[in-house]
Scaffold this active site. Sequence first.
Site, short mmCIF file in Angstrom:
data_model
loop_
_atom_site.label_atom_id
_atom_site.label_comp_id
_atom_site.label_asym_id
_atom_site.label_seq_id
_atom_site.Cartn_x
_atom_site.Cartn_y
_atom_site.Cartn_z
N SER A 42 48.10 32.48 35.42
CA SER A 42 47.26 32.56 36.62
C SER A 42 46.01 31.77 36.32
O SER A 42 45.66 31.57 35.14
CB SER A 42 46.90 34.02 36.93
OG SER A 42 45.81 34.09 37.83
N TYR B 249 44.40 42.72 34.80
CA TYR B 249 45.07 41.45 35.11
C TYR B 249 44.42 40.31 34.35
O TYR B 249 45.10 39.48 33.75
CB TYR B 249 45.00 41.21 36.62
CG TYR B 249 45.84 40.06 37.12
CD1 TYR B 249 47.22 40.20 37.25
CD2 TYR B 249 45.26 38.86 37.50
CE1 TYR B 249 48.00 39.16 37.74
CE2 TYR B 249 46.03 37.81 38.00
CZ TYR B 249 47.41 37.97 38.12
OH TYR B 249 48.17 36.94 38.59
#
Length: 261
Positions: free
Chosen positions: A142, A155
Amino acid sequence: MASNKTAVVTASDSGIGKACAIMLAQQGYDIGITWRSDEKGAQGTAEEVRKLGRQAQLIQLDLSDPQQGGQALEKLIAQLGRIDVLVNNAGTNIEGEFLDIAFDNWRKVFTVDVDGAFVCGQIAARQMVKQGEGGRIINITSVHEHTPLPGSVTYTAAKHALGGLTKSMALSLLPHKILVNAVAPGAIATPMNDMDNEDAHNVSLPHIPAGRPGDTREIASMVAWLCSEWSTYTTGQSFVIDGGFMLANPQFAAAQQQNDR
């Protein structure tokens, strides 16, 4: 490399995973498709792959128990007969600030995003070593592998960890001609974001310099290149595809506000 090249793409029932599976099929790979809860979506991906004249095998793979997920991957590799590419696309997130996140939720995210990628990567790499013909492993991280996501400490930390794992894997596996890289998407038009590829060209996202979300095929095309014959000098890298998100700063935001007046 063998003529019957095979690629396994985890969580390829929709979104980025589906786009990767289809594009790799276009490049001549037979595809192993995994799904956790959307079997119908996985069947749809398989149908698209088969229309391209490639073999598609499916299996349910849930990385909330990485070792059980690993067993599913081993079965899938056996069904395909070999593995030349693994795309570690499966991931999850539980939002929460650092002071508030429960340890159980911290562990749930790390279990899927990091432990799952480790287990699947190790299984795939060991098989590639046995085959003796090299291979490719691509970890879908990401943009938050590189910059924090506010309100999502788990995350952010997990994607940073996956970035570090990518580098370590790359060094360890290079003697076996297995190349390992990461692709780090920004905001992409996926079902998880309640969008599809058409939205990538119609929806406005003013806080991103490109002004729009990404198309899943813009991620898949990088994955396909990393699996191609011309990426053989590339390993241990993270390719950010984010419409300029990482470049955005207070000056940019202020300029946008000025232009909007």
